[in-house]
Design an enzyme around this catalytic site. Structure first.
Site, PDB file in Angstrom:
ATOM      1  N   CYS A 184       0.764  -1.126  -0.038  1.00 10.47           N
ATOM      2  CA  CYS A 184       0.003   0.025   0.028  1.00 10.47           C
ATOM      3  C   CYS A 184       0.838   1.244  -0.179  1.00 10.47           C
ATOM      4  CB  CYS A 184      -1.122  -0.071   1.012  1.00 10.47           C
ATOM      5  SG  CYS A 184      -0.270   0.115   2.766  1.00 10.47           S
ATOM      6  N   HIS A 189      -5.886   2.237  -3.988  1.00  9.33           N
ATOM      7  CA  HIS A 189      -4.864   1.412  -3.348  1.00  9.33           C
ATOM      8  C   HIS A 189      -4.391   0.100  -3.647  1.00  9.33           C
ATOM      9  CE1 HIS A 189      -7.897  -1.064  -0.560  1.00  9.33           C
ATOM     10  NE2 HIS A 189      -8.571  -0.730  -1.725  1.00  9.33           N
ATOM     11  N   HIS A 203      -2.691   0.628   6.962  1.00  7.06           N
ATOM     12  CA  HIS A 203      -3.016   0.512   5.552  1.00  7.06           C
ATOM     13  C   HIS A 203      -3.281   2.150   5.044  1.00  7.06           C
ATOM     14  CE1 HIS A 203      -4.156  -1.292   1.827  1.00  7.06           C
ATOM     15  NE2 HIS A 203      -5.219  -0.531   1.804  1.00  7.06           N
TER      16      HIS A 203
END
Length: 215
Positions: free
Chosen positions: A104, A171, A159
């Site tokens: 990420c 993402h 994240h």
């Protein structure tokens, strides 16, 4: 020209995962293509006007980064998001920072480095601490960074993604969910795990400053 992205079909099932990912795959290739095809042009003036509607604290922070001026960000945001959209489907790879595979933060770092000349911290835990203006959820603009707690530890970032507009974000999610993809902040999972957002583009070295008109 600033581009907006149409909402996706609501996502159904959510699975909690650890690390820099968190969702089961539900979007099909046709849905991703529909999102790509639904991009529509918007005026950069609209984006600029939205900056003046920010909360007072955010206005002061933005002004501080721009030495008393307001940044005009549509070109940078547009460039980052277009590049990100072109990478939909790129596989998830832990520690990945290239088109061979991203995690990420590696995905975000790659886009900001390539398209905005910005070197962001390598991990999401470091990235959330960058000295950039905080943005409330109802004031999000394309290009803002989004941070989530997906590992079961409330408030601890694990994240990150980039806001697209229309409550959508892009993402690099996980191996199981197909890597780079688009999801909705309106999804119950992402809504519950959302921590905060930051306007990292306010720090961009090549953002074009514009002087705010004085009354």
């Amino acid at each position: 020209m600033l581009k907006r992205f149409a909402p996706l079909v609501p996502l159904a099932l959510v699975t909690l995962l650890f690390g820099c990912a968190a969702h089961t795959p539900v979007a099909q290739q046709e849905q991703q293509q529909q999102v790509k095809n639904s991009v529509t042009a918007q005026s950069s003036i609209r984006y600029q006007d939205s900056l003046f509607q920010e909360e007072v604290a955010t206005e002061k922070e933005l002004a501080a980064f721009a030495d008393g001026k307001s940044y005009q960000l549509p070109v940078l945001a547009d460039s980052i998001l277009e590049r990100g959209m072109s990478l939909i489907g790129t596989r998830y790879r832990f520690g990945g920072t290239s088109e061979a595979g991203f995690d990420c933060s590696g995905f975000i770092g790659y886009l900001f480095r390539e398209e905005a000349g910005m070197n962001l911290p390598r991990s999401s835990r470091e990235m959330i601490n960058i000295d950039a203006p905080l943005v409330s959820r109802n004031k999000l603009e394309p290009g803002d960074l989004l941070f989530f707690a997906t590992n079961g530890r409330r408030g601890r970032v694990s994240h990150a993604g980039i806001y697209l507009g229309d409550n959508q974000f892009i993402h690099s999610s996980s191996r199981k969910s197909g890597g780079v993809r688009i999801d909705s902040l309106g999804d119950s999972y992402w809504s519950k795990t959302f921590i905060e957002a930051k306007r990292a583009l306010a720090m961009a070295p090549n953002a074009s400053p514009i002087v705010t008109a004085r009354k």
